[in-house]
Design a protein around this motif. Structure first.
Motif, mmCIF file in Angstrom:
data_model
loop_
_atom_site.group_PDB
_atom_site.id
_atom_site.type_symbol
_atom_site.label_atom_id
_atom_site.label_comp_id
_atom_site.label_asym_id
_atom_site.label_seq_id
_atom_site.Cartn_x
_atom_site.Cartn_y
_atom_site.Cartn_z
ATOM 1 N N ARG A 308 -18.077 10.368 4.759
ATOM 2 C CA ARG A 308 -17.549 9.293 3.956
ATOM 3 C C ARG A 308 -17.212 7.888 4.392
ATOM 4 N N VAL A 309 -17.092 7.966 5.785
ATOM 5 C CA VAL A 309 -16.861 6.751 6.716
ATOM 6 C C VAL A 309 -17.347 6.881 7.973
ATOM 7 N N THR A 310 -18.184 5.904 8.537
ATOM 8 C CA THR A 310 -18.628 5.855 9.850
ATOM 9 C C THR A 310 -17.763 4.819 10.654
ATOM 10 N N GLY A 311 -17.526 4.659 11.788
ATOM 11 C CA GLY A 311 -16.897 3.511 12.732
ATOM 12 C C GLY A 311 -17.415 3.647 14.104
ATOM 13 N N PHE A 312 -18.180 2.900 14.418
ATOM 14 C CA PHE A 312 -18.931 2.783 15.954
ATOM 15 C C PHE A 312 -17.528 2.247 16.605
ATOM 16 N N GLN A 313 -17.456 2.996 17.977
ATOM 17 C CA GLN A 313 -16.354 2.603 18.682
ATOM 18 C C GLN A 313 -16.765 2.413 20.275
ATOM 19 N N ALA A 333 -18.009 11.558 17.907
ATOM 20 C CA ALA A 333 -19.255 12.321 18.462
ATOM 21 C C ALA A 333 -19.911 11.135 19.430
ATOM 22 N N PRO A 334 -20.241 11.489 20.743
ATOM 23 C CA PRO A 334 -20.799 10.565 21.781
ATOM 24 C C PRO A 334 -21.858 9.696 21.199
ATOM 25 N N THR A 335 -21.634 8.482 21.568
ATOM 26 C CA THR A 335 -22.760 7.443 21.217
ATOM 27 C C THR A 335 -23.971 7.869 21.791
ATOM 28 N N LYS A 336 -24.061 8.235 22.868
ATOM 29 C CA LYS A 336 -25.108 8.564 23.541
ATOM 30 C C LYS A 336 -25.440 10.114 23.739
ATOM 31 N N GLY A 337 -26.990 10.246 23.366
ATOM 32 C CA GLY A 337 -27.399 11.574 23.357
ATOM 33 C C GLY A 337 -27.053 12.687 22.287
ATOM 34 N N ALA A 338 -26.440 11.954 21.149
ATOM 35 C CA ALA A 338 -26.150 12.527 19.618
ATOM 36 C C ALA A 338 -26.756 12.096 18.889
ATOM 37 N N GLU A 339 -27.244 13.032 17.653
ATOM 38 C CA GLU A 339 -27.745 12.349 16.551
ATOM 39 C C GLU A 339 -26.620 11.686 16.025
#
Ligand SMILES: Nc1ncnc2c1ncn2[C@@H]1O[C@H](COP(=O)(O)OP(=O)(O)O)[C@@H](O)[C@H]1O
Ligand SMILES: [Mg+2]
Length: 385
Positions: A308-313, A333-339
């Motif tokens: 529903r919402v995504t937020g880059f942290q 979810a980790p930024t690196k190595g995850a879809e």
């Protein structure tokens, strides 16, 4: 110096701010009083320092009984050799850094050479050696708090107490200063009582954490113990667990807990082996403990949902994932190595059984840990108390 607090009670009129609090702090140990605003942290600290007169109980610092309600003992603050640092900087703006730190030593009429040596030493310890001659009004918030710390340390207190000392600072400075504070505490081997409502700060600074609620200690343990095994869902939530659901749970044939979240039919398995009494149970999962995928695995502990919402942290991406029943998962979810997923994407979220906790919503009313007992004092032995 060791601190022992026994059966401490503090009433303001009819209101009880501290209820039968029992706590032992080992020599050289750093204990953090952690809890929401109003739970009695500052009151407890003020009682130890002698700034507040408890209505009952006894407080011992080292071998000295500094307060005993029954025996009528109540040493004034200046006889307790306790150093204090508060949220407000309390630095004299019209003096230099050196003069601020030297002030109390001058009152004691120590020789100038000794004052100079002690102030210089302590300024180096807090990283202000370059600033000795600067006017205190020209300092940043972080530097002022270092001055306040130096002013306490220069008196060589047997106990240092800090009440939310980093709360007025911005986030990055707070992170740095908290590491420095821990370094100084360990270097000096100073018995420290640190008050905060910030779990990160507590985790970083404590040998042991005393979790307070309503003037009582409801849980006591090392940072990892508290992080891994909060005793109630409300404590888990306070410690940053954001997925908390009403559930019904039972012990399986294999002795492990299985839960069903209200309104869904997905059975959730946990490796937990005990179940608290009481009907009001909550399922608790940390945001970072989910794994996400575009296809179902068909295994246990799996939810289908829509982003529903995504937020880059930065180091992680935060997703609000809506489930069929309308409830929502909060997932990091980790930024690196995850879809990466976008708004509207369909996904499946799974969690390992060891990362599922089924906890009572609240600790039972009146629950009060005796934090002098050996089983609550595992860390005490490690720090050699
Ligand atoms: N001087 C006072 N008179 C009356 N109530 C007080 C006084 N000081 C604190 N309290 C109350 O005692 C409780 C605990 O306060 P405090 O120890 O300051 O909490 P914390 O530091 O955990 O935020 C709060 O409910 C607060 O309102
Ligand atoms: Mg307070």
């Amino acid at each position: 110096m060791k601190i022992v607090i026994e059966n401490l009670q503090l009433r303001y009129g009819k209101f009880t701010a501290i209820e039968n609090l029992n706590l032992e702090i080992g020599d050289g140990e750093s204990v953090v009083l952690l809890g929401k605003s109003g739970c009695g942290k500052t009151s407890t600290m003020r009682c130890i320092a002698g700034l507040e007169e408890p209505t009952a109980g006894r407080i011992t610092i080292g071998d000295t009984v500094v307060f005993d309600a029954e025996a009528g003992i109540n040493l004034p603050p200046n006889k307790r050799n306790v150093g204090m640092v508060f949220q407000s900087y309390a630095v004299w703006p019209h003096m230099t850094v050196f003069q601020n730190v030297a002030y109390s030593l001058k009152l004691q009429k120590l020789p100038a050479a000794e004052i100079k040596q002690r102030v210089t030493e302590v300024l180096a310890l807090v990283g202000l050696q370059e600033f000795a001659q600067r006017g205190a009004s020209l300092l940043s918030g972080g530097q002022m708090q270092r001055v306040a710390l130096a002013r306490s340390l220069v008196m060589r207190p047997s106990v240092l107490m800090l009440d939310e000392p980093l709360s007025n600072l911005d986030a990055r400075l707070r992170d740095n200063l908290r590491v420095e504070l821990r370094e100084i505490q360990l270097k000096l081997g100073l018995t420290t009582v640190y008050v905060t409502h910030d779990q990160q700060e507590a985790f970083a600074l404590a040998d042991r954490i005393a979790l307070m609620q309503g003037g009582r200690i409801v849980q006591m343990g090392g940072p990892t113990d508290i992080y891994d095994a909060p005793v109630s869902a409300s404590i888990a939530h306070f410690l940053g667990v954001s997925n908390v659901f009403d559930c019904q749970a039972s012990l399986d044939g294999d002795g492990q807990v299985t839960a069903k979240v209200a309104g869904t039919d997905v059975p959730v398995r946990s490796t937990q082996r005990t179940l608290a009494g009481g009907k009001d149970l909550k399922l608790c999962i940390r945001s970072e403990d989910f794994a996400l995928s575009r296809a179902p695995h068909g295994g246990a502990n799996e939810w289908a949902g829509t982003v529903r919402v995504t937020g880059f942290q930065g180091s992680s991406v935060r997703y609000a994932v809506e489930l069929q029943d309308g409830s929502e998962l909060d997932i990091f979810a980790p930024t690196k190595g995850a879809e990466r997923f976008g708004i509207g994407d369909r996904l499946w979220a799974t969690v390992a059984p060891e990362n599922v906790q089924v906890l009572p919503a609240e600790v039972p009313a009146g629950h009060n840990i005796d934090a002098r007992l050996p089983e609550n004092n595992a860390r005490l032995e490690e720090v050699g108390a």
